[in-house]
Motif scaffolding. Sequence first.
Motif, PDB file in Angstrom:
ATOM      1  N   ARG A  60       0.750  -1.177   0.005  1.00 50.32           N
ATOM      2  CA  ARG A  60      -0.234   0.026   0.353  1.00 50.32           C
ATOM      3  C   ARG A  60       0.933   1.207  -0.129  1.00 50.32           C
ATOM      4  N   SER A  61       0.571   1.748  -0.484  1.00 48.17           N
ATOM      5  CA  SER A  61       1.101   3.537  -0.474  1.00 48.17           C
ATOM      6  C   SER A  61       0.286   4.929   1.188  1.00 48.17           C
ATOM      7  N   TYR A  62       1.145   5.692   1.193  1.00 42.58           N
ATOM      8  CA  TYR A  62       1.156   6.103   2.719  1.00 42.58           C
ATOM      9  C   TYR A  62       1.958   7.491   1.757  1.00 42.58           C
ATOM     10  N   SER A  63       1.271   8.145   2.472  1.00 42.07           N
ATOM     11  CA  SER A  63       1.741   9.972   2.405  1.00 42.07           C
ATOM     12  C   SER A  63       2.763   9.567   3.659  1.00 42.07           C
ATOM     13  N   ILE A  64       3.524  10.723   3.370  1.00 43.96           N
ATOM     14  CA  ILE A  64       5.164  10.495   4.708  1.00 43.96           C
ATOM     15  C   ILE A  64       4.023  12.133   5.448  1.00 43.96           C
ATOM     16  N   THR A  75       0.751   8.515   8.654  1.00 47.70           N
ATOM     17  CA  THR A  75      -0.679   8.554   9.531  1.00 47.70           C
ATOM     18  C   THR A  75      -2.091   7.754   8.631  1.00 47.70           C
ATOM     19  N   VAL A  76      -2.344   6.582   9.338  1.00 48.39           N
ATOM     20  CA  VAL A  76      -3.034   5.611   9.114  1.00 48.39           C
ATOM     21  C   VAL A  76      -4.141   5.518   9.579  1.00 48.39           C
ATOM     22  N   GLU A  77      -5.489   6.117   7.854  1.00 48.59           N
ATOM     23  CA  GLU A  77      -6.816   5.891   8.891  1.00 48.59           C
ATOM     24  C   GLU A  77      -7.275   4.227   9.018  1.00 48.59           C
ATOM     25  N   GLU A  83      -7.989  -4.136   4.495  1.00 53.20           N
ATOM     26  CA  GLU A  83      -6.994  -5.500   4.381  1.00 53.20           C
ATOM     27  C   GLU A  83      -5.974  -4.854   5.306  1.00 53.20           C
ATOM     28  N   VAL A  84      -5.604  -3.798   5.251  1.00 53.68           N
ATOM     29  CA  VAL A  84      -3.416  -2.951   5.218  1.00 53.68           C
ATOM     30  C   VAL A  84      -3.822  -2.714   6.796  1.00 53.68           C
ATOM     31  N   SER A  85      -5.080  -1.243   6.790  1.00 51.24           N
ATOM     32  CA  SER A  85      -5.199  -0.190   7.703  1.00 51.24           C
ATOM     33  C   SER A  85      -5.422  -0.979   9.012  1.00 51.24           C
ATOM     34  N   VAL A 128      -4.987  14.752   4.488  1.00 51.63           N
ATOM     35  CA  VAL A 128      -4.473  16.145   4.951  1.00 51.63           C
ATOM     36  C   VAL A 128      -3.187  15.751   6.014  1.00 51.63           C
ATOM     37  N   VAL A 129      -2.586  13.954   5.697  1.00 52.28           N
ATOM     38  CA  VAL A 129      -1.978  14.176   5.642  1.00 52.28           C
ATOM     39  C   VAL A 129      -0.363  15.096   4.749  1.00 52.28           C
ATOM     40  N   PRO A 130      -0.129  14.517   3.849  1.00 59.43           N
ATOM     41  CA  PRO A 130       0.791  15.225   3.054  1.00 59.43           C
ATOM     42  C   PRO A 130       0.591  16.852   3.277  1.00 59.43           C
ATOM     43  N   THR A 241      -2.629  17.229  -7.073  1.00 56.52           N
ATOM     44  CA  THR A 241      -3.798  16.630  -6.993  1.00 56.52           C
ATOM     45  C   THR A 241      -2.817  15.697  -6.869  1.00 56.52           C
ATOM     46  N   GLU A 242      -3.404  15.086  -5.368  1.00 55.09           N
ATOM     47  CA  GLU A 242      -2.926  13.211  -5.013  1.00 55.09           C
ATOM     48  C   GLU A 242      -4.351  12.520  -5.002  1.00 55.09           C
ATOM     49  N   ARG A 243      -4.555  11.429  -5.105  1.00 56.59           N
ATOM     50  CA  ARG A 243      -5.597  10.538  -4.641  1.00 56.59           C
ATOM     51  C   ARG A 243      -5.657   9.251  -4.041  1.00 56.59           C
ATOM     52  N   ALA A 246     -10.266   5.143  -4.715  1.00 56.63           N
ATOM     53  CA  ALA A 246     -11.872   5.690  -4.971  1.00 56.63           C
ATOM     54  C   ALA A 246     -12.260   5.375  -3.818  1.00 56.63           C
ATOM     55  N   THR A 247     -12.208   4.554  -3.028  1.00 54.54           N
ATOM     56  CA  THR A 247     -13.051   4.246  -2.018  1.00 54.54           C
ATOM     57  C   THR A 247     -12.561   5.380  -0.666  1.00 54.54           C
ATOM     58  N   GLY A 248     -12.765   5.140   0.037  1.00 55.69           N
ATOM     59  CA  GLY A 248     -12.017   5.774   1.358  1.00 55.69           C
ATOM     60  C   GLY A 248     -13.007   5.097   2.988  1.00 55.69           C
TER      61      GLY A 248
HETATM   62  C1  LIG Z   1      -0.339   8.029  -2.705  1.00 53.52           C
HETATM   63  C2  LIG Z   1      -1.548   7.857  -2.255  1.00 53.52           C
HETATM   64  C3  LIG Z   1      -0.784   7.573  -0.833  1.00 53.52           C
HETATM   65  C4  LIG Z   1      -1.676   7.631   0.494  1.00 53.52           C
HETATM   66  N1  LIG Z   1      -1.596   7.931   1.567  1.00 53.52           N
HETATM   67  C5  LIG Z   1      -2.714   7.779   2.529  1.00 53.52           C
HETATM   68  C6  LIG Z   1      -2.677   7.684   4.361  1.00 53.52           C
HETATM   69  O1  LIG Z   1      -1.771   9.392   3.722  1.00 53.52           O
HETATM   70  N2  LIG Z   1      -3.036   7.156   4.386  1.00 53.52           N
HETATM   71  C7  LIG Z   1      -4.107   6.885   4.962  1.00 53.52           C
HETATM   72  O2  LIG Z   1      -4.967   6.263   5.402  1.00 53.52           O
HETATM   73  N3  LIG Z   1      -4.405   5.959   3.134  1.00 53.52           N
HETATM   74  C8  LIG Z   1      -3.414   6.458   2.606  1.00 53.52           C
HETATM   75  N4  LIG Z   1      -4.045   6.212   1.167  1.00 53.52           N
HETATM   76  C9  LIG Z   1      -4.437   5.030   1.025  1.00 53.52           C
HETATM   77  C10 LIG Z   1      -4.136   3.737   1.402  1.00 53.52           C
HETATM   78  O3  LIG Z   1      -2.776   2.979   0.395  1.00 53.52           O
HETATM   79  C11 LIG Z   1      -4.982   2.364   1.411  1.00 53.52           C
HETATM   80  O4  LIG Z   1      -5.564   2.125   0.147  1.00 53.52           O
HETATM   81  C12 LIG Z   1      -5.343   2.321   2.512  1.00 53.52           C
HETATM   82  O5  LIG Z   1      -4.631   2.360   3.849  1.00 53.52           O
HETATM   83  C13 LIG Z   1      -7.115   1.290   2.365  1.00 53.52           C
HETATM   84  O6  LIG Z   1      -5.835   0.021   2.746  1.00 53.52           O
HETATM   85  P1  LIG Z   1      -6.371  -1.334   3.059  1.00 53.52           P
HETATM   86  O7  LIG Z   1      -5.764  -2.260   3.265  1.00 53.52           O
HETATM   87  O8  LIG Z   1      -7.041  -0.982   4.675  1.00 53.52           O
HETATM   88  O9  LIG Z   1      -7.995  -1.675   2.238  1.00 53.52           O
HETATM   89  P2  LIG Z   1      -8.370  -2.090   0.839  1.00 53.52           P
HETATM   90  O10 LIG Z   1      -8.614  -4.038   1.673  1.00 53.52           O
HETATM   91  O11 LIG Z   1      -7.187  -1.937  -0.194  1.00 53.52           O
HETATM   92  O12 LIG Z   1      -9.444  -1.790   1.041  1.00 53.52           O
HETATM   93  C14 LIG Z   1     -10.661  -0.253   0.725  1.00 53.52           C
HETATM   94  C15 LIG Z   1     -11.722  -0.475   0.540  1.00 53.52           C
HETATM   95  O13 LIG Z   1     -12.360  -1.174  -1.157  1.00 53.52           O
HETATM   96  C16 LIG Z   1     -13.004  -1.860  -0.548  1.00 53.52           C
HETATM   97  N5  LIG Z   1     -12.382  -3.430  -1.125  1.00 53.52           N
HETATM   98  C17 LIG Z   1     -11.279  -3.873  -1.131  1.00 53.52           C
HETATM   99  N6  LIG Z   1     -11.167  -5.440  -1.660  1.00 53.52           N
HETATM  100  C18 LIG Z   1     -12.610  -4.829  -2.343  1.00 53.52           C
HETATM  101  C19 LIG Z   1     -13.027  -5.479  -3.847  1.00 53.52           C
HETATM  102  N7  LIG Z   1     -12.627  -6.732  -4.574  1.00 53.52           N
HETATM  103  N8  LIG Z   1     -14.324  -4.894  -3.930  1.00 53.52           N
HETATM  104  C20 LIG Z   1     -14.639  -4.425  -3.711  1.00 53.52           C
HETATM  105  N9  LIG Z   1     -14.193  -3.404  -2.596  1.00 53.52           N
HETATM  106  C21 LIG Z   1     -12.990  -4.045  -2.675  1.00 53.52           C
HETATM  107  C22 LIG Z   1     -12.861  -2.314   1.323  1.00 53.52           C
HETATM  108  O14 LIG Z   1     -14.184  -2.484   1.364  1.00 53.52           O
HETATM  109  C23 LIG Z   1     -12.246  -1.278   1.847  1.00 53.52           C
HETATM  110  O15 LIG Z   1     -13.555  -0.422   1.636  1.00 53.52           O
HETATM  111  C24 LIG Z   1      -2.654   6.465   0.100  1.00 53.52           C
HETATM  112  C25 LIG Z   1      -3.181   5.697  -1.393  1.00 53.52           C
HETATM  113  C26 LIG Z   1      -2.042   7.077  -2.319  1.00 53.52           C
HETATM  114  C27 LIG Z   1      -2.301   5.640  -3.590  1.00 53.52           C
END
Ligand SMILES: Cc1cc2nc3c(=O)[nH]c(=O)nc-3n(C[C@H](O)[C@H](O)[C@H](O)COP(=O)(O)OP(=O)(O)OC[C@H]3O[C@@H](n4cnc5c(N)ncnc54)[C@H](O)[C@@H]3O)c2cc1C
Length: 253
Positions: A60-64, A75-77, A83-85, A128-130, A241-243, A246-248
């Motif tokens: 996974r990617s996380y902003s510094i 900082t992770v929400e 799966e990871v957060s 807000v992290v970056p 912009t930094e995305r 699609a979810t959150g």
């Molecule tokens: C450049 C960048 C910087 C980021 N910086 C931050 C940061 O500073 N802090 C932060 O908290 N996050 C950040 N993120 C987001 C982070 O990378 C993760 O996406 C986030 O922590 C969620 O990961 P997860 O493994 O917990 O969730 P995932 O397991 O990846 O799931 C994410 C969402 O997708 C849904 N989902 C999963 N699998 C499926 C499926 N098969 N079908 C439909 N829906 C599904 C889940 O229900 C969940 O709501 C950043 C992302 C990017 C690209």
Amino acid sequence: MEGTAVRGRLTWQVATVSELTDETATVRTIDLQVPDWAGHRAGQHLDIRLTGDDGYRAERSYSIASAPGEPVAITVERLEDGEVSPYLTEDLRQGDQFELRGPIGGYFIWDPARDTTPLLLVAGGSGVVPLRSILRYRERTGSTTPARLLYSARTLPDVIYRDELDRYNHDQGVDVIYTLTRQQPPGWTGRTGRVNAAMLTGIAWPASQNPLAFVCGPTSFVEAVAGALVGLGYPPGRVKTERFGATGAPGGP
Ligand SMILES: Cc1cc2nc3c(=O)[nH]c(=O)nc-3n(C[C@H](O)[C@H](O)[C@H](O)COP(=O)(O)OP(=O)(O)OC[C@H]3O[C@@H](n4cnc5c(N)ncnc54)[C@H](O)[C@@H]3O)c2cc1C
């Protein structure tokens, strides 16, 4: 030199958790010791890689979250069904280790030596992290660039780094404006509702001042805000912009 820097950024290395800080009920900051960290710029991100006992890997990617010159922090929400957060925000302990690589990104960067026109920061949720890295760096470098942060959160307790942001407001001349989308505390006189063109009209620096905007959060939030800023006359090249995906968090910021 450049070859070394590129190798450094792309090579996985082991990070050790040095401190954990709960920011809100669902958000945790993870301070890391990374022995070969090459240094980062304000706004960059990194990749982490977790490997299970069975060899299964997740990246996974996380902003510094920290400023250049400070130890690396993220900082992770927690997304309940993620799966990871949940692991990073609930199970991780001081002294634990995982792999990371970075810093990554050459575009979503604020450089006080180059970027001296008014700064507009717009955050949705953990977006807000970056922007916190940028504000920390602004303070560390003694920059007097005018800065304004518009931060959309669901409720006041969901505001990440609130004490720090309020301090920037009081001590650093940063306009910090919260908009609460879901619930407001009794007596709340601040903004409510989602960020839209009407709200930005009253908050964004006029385009005639050649402002530089940084917009970060869930994809739909970023697209709506960036579109509105362009509608207000911001050239697309002045809206960085930094995305985060699609979810959150459910319901978005
Ligand atoms: C450049 C960048 C910087 C980021 N910086 C931050 C940061 O500073 N802090 C932060 O908290 N996050 C950040 N993120 C987001 C982070 O990378 C993760 O996406 C986030 O922590 C969620 O990961 P997860 O493994 O917990 O969730 P995932 O397991 O990846 O799931 C994410 C969402 O997708 C849904 N989902 C999963 N699998 C499926 C499926 N098969 N079908 C439909 N829906 C599904 C889940 O229900 C969940 O709501 C950043 C992302 C990017 C690209």
